[in-house]
Design a protein around this motif. Structure first.
Motif, PDB file in Angstrom:
ATOM      1  N   TRP A 106     -14.948 -14.823  16.418  1.00 49.84           N
ATOM      2  CA  TRP A 106     -15.137 -13.585  15.663  1.00 49.84           C
ATOM      3  C   TRP A 106     -15.339 -13.900  14.175  1.00 49.84           C
ATOM      4  CZ3 TRP A 106     -12.449 -11.110  11.724  1.00 49.84           C
ATOM      5  CH2 TRP A 106     -12.864  -9.810  11.443  1.00 49.84           C
ATOM      6  N   GLU A 107     -14.521 -14.797  13.639  1.00 50.82           N
ATOM      7  CA  GLU A 107     -14.632 -15.171  12.223  1.00 50.82           C
ATOM      8  C   GLU A 107     -15.986 -15.817  11.931  1.00 50.82           C
ATOM      9  OE1 GLU A 107     -11.222 -17.674  11.626  1.00 50.82           O
ATOM     10  OE2 GLU A 107      -9.823 -15.996  11.915  1.00 50.82           O
ATOM     11  N   TYR A 108     -16.451 -16.665  12.835  1.00 47.15           N
ATOM     12  CA  TYR A 108     -17.738 -17.348  12.669  1.00 47.15           C
ATOM     13  C   TYR A 108     -18.880 -16.334  12.649  1.00 47.15           C
ATOM     14  CZ  TYR A 108     -21.220 -21.093  13.462  1.00 47.15           C
ATOM     15  OH  TYR A 108     -22.272 -21.976  13.371  1.00 47.15           O
ATOM     16  N   ILE A 109     -18.834 -15.366  13.566  1.00 43.45           N
ATOM     17  CA  ILE A 109     -19.859 -14.316  13.634  1.00 43.45           C
ATOM     18  C   ILE A 109     -19.830 -13.470  12.365  1.00 43.45           C
ATOM     19  CG2 ILE A 109     -20.500 -12.173  14.831  1.00 43.45           C
ATOM     20  CD1 ILE A 109     -19.599 -13.594  17.454  1.00 43.45           C
ATOM     21  N   GLU A 110     -18.636 -13.079  11.939  1.00 39.48           N
ATOM     22  CA  GLU A 110     -18.496 -12.266  10.725  1.00 39.48           C
ATOM     23  C   GLU A 110     -19.000 -13.016   9.495  1.00 39.48           C
ATOM     24  OE1 GLU A 110     -16.890  -8.970   9.778  1.00 39.48           O
ATOM     25  OE2 GLU A 110     -17.931  -8.836  11.691  1.00 39.48           O
ATOM     26  N   HIS A 159     -27.588 -24.578  18.118  1.00 39.85           N
ATOM     27  CA  HIS A 159     -26.432 -25.181  17.452  1.00 39.85           C
ATOM     28  C   HIS A 159     -25.367 -24.146  17.094  1.00 39.85           C
ATOM     29  CE1 HIS A 159     -28.224 -24.115  13.493  1.00 39.85           C
ATOM     30  NE2 HIS A 159     -26.993 -24.285  13.025  1.00 39.85           N
ATOM     31  N   HIS A 160     -25.757 -22.909  16.788  1.00 30.00           N
ATOM     32  CA  HIS A 160     -24.754 -21.871  16.499  1.00 30.00           C
ATOM     33  C   HIS A 160     -23.988 -21.486  17.776  1.00 30.00           C
ATOM     34  CE1 HIS A 160     -25.418 -21.160  12.299  1.00 30.00           C
ATOM     35  NE2 HIS A 160     -26.691 -20.850  12.459  1.00 30.00           N
ATOM     36  N   ARG A 161     -24.704 -21.360  18.873  1.00 29.84           N
ATOM     37  CA  ARG A 161     -24.031 -21.001  20.128  1.00 29.84           C
ATOM     38  C   ARG A 161     -23.104 -22.125  20.587  1.00 29.84           C
ATOM     39  NH1 ARG A 161     -27.567 -20.506  24.067  1.00 29.84           N
ATOM     40  NH2 ARG A 161     -29.312 -21.362  22.906  1.00 29.84           N
ATOM     41  N   LEU A 162     -23.550 -23.374  20.434  1.00 30.33           N
ATOM     42  CA  LEU A 162     -22.702 -24.514  20.772  1.00 30.33           C
ATOM     43  C   LEU A 162     -21.464 -24.550  19.872  1.00 30.33           C
ATOM     44  CD1 LEU A 162     -22.293 -27.132  22.433  1.00 30.33           C
ATOM     45  CD2 LEU A 162     -23.561 -28.330  20.634  1.00 30.33           C
TER      46      LEU A 162
END
Length: 193
Positions: free
Chosen positions: A182-186, A53-56
């Motif tokens: 990038w914001e989601y990963i951070e 779900h995170h990758r999607l």
């Protein structure tokens, strides 16, 4: 409608994925590109693979400003381990008016003869191939098959593996990722360990 299927773990999706997908949408005669997120294989070690779900979600964030690019979780609903030929059969049944094609790098074309029922893929679907720097040599029968269409897309040598390692090493990878990804990963502190 002509749909190109661009499969990947997208762990994470990066600028290179978007450049290739958008190029295929604009220059190959395909109407839409579906970025098919490959689910985690329960029989393989997880290592650094984020949950499905995170990758999607990252693919959703990456393509929201690209009307011809669509995220797809179609393989999440299929039995695992899954094979591309099964996904295509399922999609053709579910969307009988669509014409589905595969999108792959030249490196994948070189190993296509090892895929399950690859002859069925060649018989029933077009395959759009983008160049890679180190592409080796595909089997002659496959390389010159009428279903194979080479597209002069930009050569992108950016990998998710490199990005994950760079994040772990504390490097700034912001230019390599769509801003919202990038914001989601951070925000979620992904790939830090």
């Amino acid at each position: 409608m002509k749909i190109g299927l661009y499969f990947g773990t997208f762990n994470p999706i990066h600028a290179g994925h978007l450049i290739i997908a958008n190029h295929m949408a604009e220059y190959s005669g395909l109407d839409q590109i579906w970025l098919v997120v490959t689910p985690h294989n329960p029989h393989k070690k997880k290592s650094t693979l984020l949950s499905d779900h995170h990758r999607l979600q990252m693919v959703h964030l990456a393509v929201e400003d690209y009307p011809k690019l669509k995220p797809s979780d179609i393989e999440f609903r299929l039995p695992q381990p899954n094979y591309t030929v099964n996904t295509l059969a399922y999609l053709q049944e579910k969307f009988p008016t669509h014409e589905f094609s595969l999108i792959m790098g030249e490196d994948n074309l070189n190993t296509l003869h090892k895929w399950k029922n690859y002859e069925v893929l060649l018989q029933n679907h077009n395959i759009y191939v983008y160049p890679r720097l180190d592409n080796g040599t595909p089997d002659d029968a496959i390389a010159h098959h009428p279903a194979i269409h080479r597209v002069g897309a930009p050569v992108i040598e950016l990998s998710s593996t490199f990005i994950r390692q760079s994040i772990k090493d504390g490097k700034n990878v912001r230019p390599m990722l769509p801003a919202k990804v990038w914001e989601y990963i951070e925000h979620n502190l992904f790939y830090k360990k």
